[in-house]
Design a protein around this motif. Structure first.
Motif, PDB file in Angstrom:
ATOM      1  N   ARG A 167      -3.670  76.973 -17.610  1.00  0.00           N
ATOM      2  CA  ARG A 167      -3.996  75.568 -17.823  1.00  0.00           C
ATOM      3  C   ARG A 167      -4.613  75.354 -19.202  1.00  0.00           C
ATOM      4  NH1 ARG A 167      -6.667  73.963 -11.922  1.00  0.00           N
ATOM      5  NH2 ARG A 167      -4.682  73.840 -10.768  1.00  0.00           N
ATOM      6  N   GLU A 168      -5.491  76.254 -19.591  1.00  0.00           N
ATOM      7  CA  GLU A 168      -6.090  76.141 -20.924  1.00  0.00           C
ATOM      8  C   GLU A 168      -5.027  76.274 -22.011  1.00  0.00           C
ATOM      9  OE1 GLU A 168      -9.120  79.070 -21.157  1.00  0.00           O
ATOM     10  OE2 GLU A 168     -10.474  78.068 -19.728  1.00  0.00           O
ATOM     11  N   ARG A 169      -4.104  77.235 -21.853  1.00  0.00           N
ATOM     12  CA  ARG A 169      -3.052  77.407 -22.843  1.00  0.00           C
ATOM     13  C   ARG A 169      -2.118  76.206 -22.871  1.00  0.00           C
ATOM     14  NH1 ARG A 169      -0.349  83.164 -21.836  1.00  0.00           N
ATOM     15  NH2 ARG A 169       0.906  82.376 -23.580  1.00  0.00           N
ATOM     16  N   SER A 170      -1.801  75.664 -21.683  1.00  0.00           N
ATOM     17  CA  SER A 170      -0.943  74.477 -21.634  1.00  0.00           C
ATOM     18  C   SER A 170      -1.613  73.291 -22.315  1.00  0.00           C
ATOM     19  CB  SER A 170      -0.604  74.138 -20.179  1.00  0.00           C
ATOM     20  OG  SER A 170       0.070  75.206 -19.549  1.00  0.00           O
ATOM     21  N   ALA A 171      -2.890  73.120 -22.084  1.00  0.00           N
ATOM     22  CA  ALA A 171      -3.614  72.025 -22.728  1.00  0.00           C
ATOM     23  C   ALA A 171      -3.633  72.200 -24.234  1.00  0.00           C
ATOM     24  CB  ALA A 171      -5.041  71.950 -22.184  1.00  0.00           C
ATOM     25  N   ALA A 172      -3.795  73.449 -24.704  1.00  0.00           N
ATOM     26  CA  ALA A 172      -3.787  73.701 -26.153  1.00  0.00           C
ATOM     27  C   ALA A 172      -2.414  73.410 -26.755  1.00  0.00           C
ATOM     28  CB  ALA A 172      -4.190  75.151 -26.425  1.00  0.00           C
ATOM     29  N   VAL A 173      -1.322  73.793 -26.028  1.00  0.00           N
ATOM     30  CA  VAL A 173       0.031  73.540 -26.521  1.00  0.00           C
ATOM     31  C   VAL A 173       0.308  72.043 -26.584  1.00  0.00           C
ATOM     32  CG1 VAL A 173       2.478  73.808 -25.965  1.00  0.00           C
ATOM     33  CG2 VAL A 173       0.949  75.770 -25.792  1.00  0.00           C
ATOM     34  N   GLN A 187      -1.864  69.629 -26.883  1.00  0.00           N
ATOM     35  CA  GLN A 187      -2.663  69.052 -27.970  1.00  0.00           C
ATOM     36  C   GLN A 187      -2.030  69.348 -29.320  1.00  0.00           C
ATOM     37  OE1 GLN A 187      -6.672  70.449 -28.036  1.00  0.00           O
ATOM     38  NE2 GLN A 187      -7.315  69.065 -29.666  1.00  0.00           N
ATOM     39  N   GLN A 188      -1.538  70.573 -29.505  1.00  0.00           N
ATOM     40  CA  GLN A 188      -0.892  70.928 -30.768  1.00  0.00           C
ATOM     41  C   GLN A 188       0.379  70.106 -30.975  1.00  0.00           C
ATOM     42  OE1 GLN A 188       0.098  75.048 -31.026  1.00  0.00           O
ATOM     43  NE2 GLN A 188       0.804  74.934 -33.139  1.00  0.00           N
ATOM     44  N   TRP A 189       1.193  69.955 -29.901  1.00  0.00           N
ATOM     45  CA  TRP A 189       2.423  69.153 -30.003  1.00  0.00           C
ATOM     46  C   TRP A 189       2.103  67.703 -30.341  1.00  0.00           C
ATOM     47  CZ3 TRP A 189       3.551  65.121 -26.550  1.00  0.00           C
ATOM     48  CH2 TRP A 189       4.795  64.511 -26.749  1.00  0.00           C
ATOM     49  N   TYR A 190       1.061  67.169 -29.705  1.00  0.00           N
ATOM     50  CA  TYR A 190       0.710  65.771 -29.960  1.00  0.00           C
ATOM     51  C   TYR A 190       0.250  65.582 -31.405  1.00  0.00           C
ATOM     52  CZ  TYR A 190      -1.608  61.247 -29.478  1.00  0.00           C
ATOM     53  OH  TYR A 190      -1.987  59.949 -29.645  1.00  0.00           O
ATOM     54  N   GLN A 191      -0.587  66.506 -31.886  1.00  0.00           N
ATOM     55  CA  GLN A 191      -1.086  66.363 -33.254  1.00  0.00           C
ATOM     56  C   GLN A 191       0.010  66.592 -34.296  1.00  0.00           C
ATOM     57  OE1 GLN A 191      -4.357  69.082 -33.503  1.00  0.00           O
ATOM     58  NE2 GLN A 191      -5.784  67.747 -32.405  1.00  0.00           N
ATOM     59  N   ARG A 192       0.864  67.578 -34.052  1.00  0.00           N
ATOM     60  CA  ARG A 192       1.869  67.928 -35.068  1.00  0.00           C
ATOM     61  C   ARG A 192       3.098  67.037 -34.998  1.00  0.00           C
ATOM     62  NH1 ARG A 192       4.395  73.713 -34.414  1.00  0.00           N
ATOM     63  NH2 ARG A 192       5.286  72.587 -32.630  1.00  0.00           N
ATOM     64  N   ASP A 193       3.594  66.799 -33.784  1.00  0.00           N
ATOM     65  CA  ASP A 193       4.849  66.072 -33.654  1.00  0.00           C
ATOM     66  C   ASP A 193       4.637  64.569 -33.516  1.00  0.00           C
ATOM     67  OD1 ASP A 193       6.057  68.518 -33.800  1.00  0.00           O
ATOM     68  OD2 ASP A 193       6.333  68.730 -31.641  1.00  0.00           O
ATOM     69  N   VAL A 194       3.828  64.157 -32.572  1.00  0.00           N
ATOM     70  CA  VAL A 194       3.673  62.727 -32.321  1.00  0.00           C
ATOM     71  C   VAL A 194       2.939  62.054 -33.478  1.00  0.00           C
ATOM     72  CG1 VAL A 194       2.701  61.011 -30.763  1.00  0.00           C
ATOM     73  CG2 VAL A 194       3.744  63.086 -29.834  1.00  0.00           C
ATOM     74  N   LEU A 195       1.738  62.565 -33.783  1.00  0.00           N
ATOM     75  CA  LEU A 195       0.988  61.955 -34.880  1.00  0.00           C
ATOM     76  C   LEU A 195       1.684  62.168 -36.221  1.00  0.00           C
ATOM     77  CD1 LEU A 195      -2.685  62.858 -33.888  1.00  0.00           C
ATOM     78  CD2 LEU A 195      -1.429  60.731 -33.475  1.00  0.00           C
ATOM     79  N   GLY A 196       2.273  63.371 -36.417  1.00  0.00           N
ATOM     80  CA  GLY A 196       2.990  63.626 -37.669  1.00  0.00           C
ATOM     81  C   GLY A 196       4.194  62.711 -37.825  1.00  0.00           C
ATOM     82  N   ALA A 197       4.937  62.532 -36.732  1.00  0.00           N
ATOM     83  CA  ALA A 197       6.088  61.625 -36.794  1.00  0.00           C
ATOM     84  C   ALA A 197       5.644  60.195 -37.061  1.00  0.00           C
ATOM     85  CB  ALA A 197       6.876  61.710 -35.487  1.00  0.00           C
ATOM     86  N   GLY A 198       4.533  59.803 -36.486  1.00  0.00           N
ATOM     87  CA  GLY A 198       4.024  58.460 -36.747  1.00  0.00           C
ATOM     88  C   GLY A 198       3.670  58.266 -38.215  1.00  0.00           C
ATOM     89  N   GLU A 199       3.036  59.285 -38.788  1.00  0.00           N
ATOM     90  CA  GLU A 199       2.711  59.188 -40.222  1.00  0.00           C
ATOM     91  C   GLU A 199       3.977  59.146 -41.085  1.00  0.00           C
ATOM     92  OE1 GLU A 199       0.218  62.480 -41.007  1.00  0.00           O
ATOM     93  OE2 GLU A 199      -1.531  61.677 -39.913  1.00  0.00           O
ATOM     94  N   ASP A 200       4.997  59.938 -40.715  1.00  0.00           N
ATOM     95  CA  ASP A 200       6.256  59.916 -41.471  1.00  0.00           C
ATOM     96  C   ASP A 200       6.929  58.550 -41.383  1.00  0.00           C
ATOM     97  OD1 ASP A 200       5.811  62.543 -42.147  1.00  0.00           O
ATOM     98  OD2 ASP A 200       7.082  63.362 -40.537  1.00  0.00           O
ATOM     99  N   TRP A 201       6.939  57.976 -40.182  1.00  0.00           N
ATOM    100  CA  TRP A 201       7.543  56.653 -40.021  1.00  0.00           C
ATOM    101  C   TRP A 201       6.766  55.608 -40.823  1.00  0.00           C
ATOM    102  CZ3 TRP A 201      12.104  55.256 -38.503  1.00  0.00           C
ATOM    103  CH2 TRP A 201      12.839  56.049 -37.637  1.00  0.00           C
ATOM    104  N   ALA A 202       5.454  55.713 -40.842  1.00  0.00           N
ATOM    105  CA  ALA A 202       4.669  54.751 -41.618  1.00  0.00           C
ATOM    106  C   ALA A 202       4.975  54.872 -43.110  1.00  0.00           C
ATOM    107  CB  ALA A 202       3.184  54.985 -41.360  1.00  0.00           C
ATOM    108  N   GLU A 203       5.089  56.131 -43.583  1.00  0.00           N
ATOM    109  CA  GLU A 203       5.428  56.333 -44.996  1.00  0.00           C
ATOM    110  C   GLU A 203       6.824  55.792 -45.307  1.00  0.00           C
ATOM    111  OE1 GLU A 203       5.787  59.994 -48.254  1.00  0.00           O
ATOM    112  OE2 GLU A 203       5.263  60.391 -46.136  1.00  0.00           O
TER     113      GLU A 203
END
Length: 204
Positions: free
Chosen positions: A154-160, A162-178
């Motif tokens: 569960r801890e590893r799943s939560a870390a994965v 969180q990493q996906w959300y920060q790298r992919d979701v938030l990163g994609a949002g920043e790319d779309w904004a740019e």
């Protein structure tokens, strides 16, 4: 006369030791007091009995409560002859107390009867349960290990996640904004060029 007194004292100490061992077994379920030689001095044996009693009282809450009860109500621990009423109340007061508690006698009797009629499980079933105890302990240990593994997963799943959300979701949002910003700048330049051409055409 002296030999009789010594014999009586030794027998009394023997009885005290036997009673103390029975009390220790009844309270703790086992006897830790080692069987020692009966030829020790009387003073030493009495001191050892007192020491054992103090240790038993310090380990057992039941013994502590009994000692407190004996200190506050010593009359409860005195044997009263059967022909004497164990109370200082008069007959009418005693009768009123008995009548007030008369309803509880029948319920208590029925409860005791039900306990008496409750069948005792067969010895074979108890033996089977005892034989299953090692397997139950192994299953409990396995379950605890699995629970620990699940917690780690569960801890590893939560870390994965969180990493996906920060790298992919938030990163994609920043790319779309740019990208939207760049598209907005291009649109502004296209509009300016079109406006300039329109002005030139009008002047010609």
């Amino acid at each position: 006369m002296e030999n009789t007194f010594d014999k009586t004292a030794l027998e009394t100490i023997d009885l005290l030791e036997a009673r103390l061992k029975r009390i220790e077994f009844a309270v703790c379920g086992h006897v830790k007091t080692a069987i020692q030689s009966q030829k020790r001095p009387v003073v030493q044996r009495m001191s050892e009995l007192e020491h054992t009693l103090h240790q038993l009282a310090s380990r057992s809450r039941v013994v502590q409560e009994l000692l407190k009860l004996h200190a506050r109500y010593p009359d409860l621990f005195q044997q009263i002859p059967a022909h004497e009423v164990p109370t200082s109340l008069d007959t009418s007061s005693t009768l009123s107390i008995v009548l007030a508690s008369a309803t509880s006698y029948s319920s208590t009797a029925s409860q005791l009867t039900s306990v008496k009629d409750t069948p005792i499980p067969p010895a074979e079933l108890s033996a089977q349960l005892i034989n299953l105890q090692p397997r139950i302990s192994n299953v409990s240990t396995l379950q605890a290990a699995q629970s620990a593994d699940i917690a780690k997963l569960r801890e590893r799943s939560a870390a994965v996640v969180q990493q996906w959300y920060q790298r992919d979701v938030l990163g994609a949002g920043e790319d779309w904004a740019e990208l939207e910003g760049r598209v907005g700048h291009v649109e502004q330049r296209v509009r300016r060029v079109a406006l300039a051409r329109k002005i030139d055409d009008t002047m010609v």
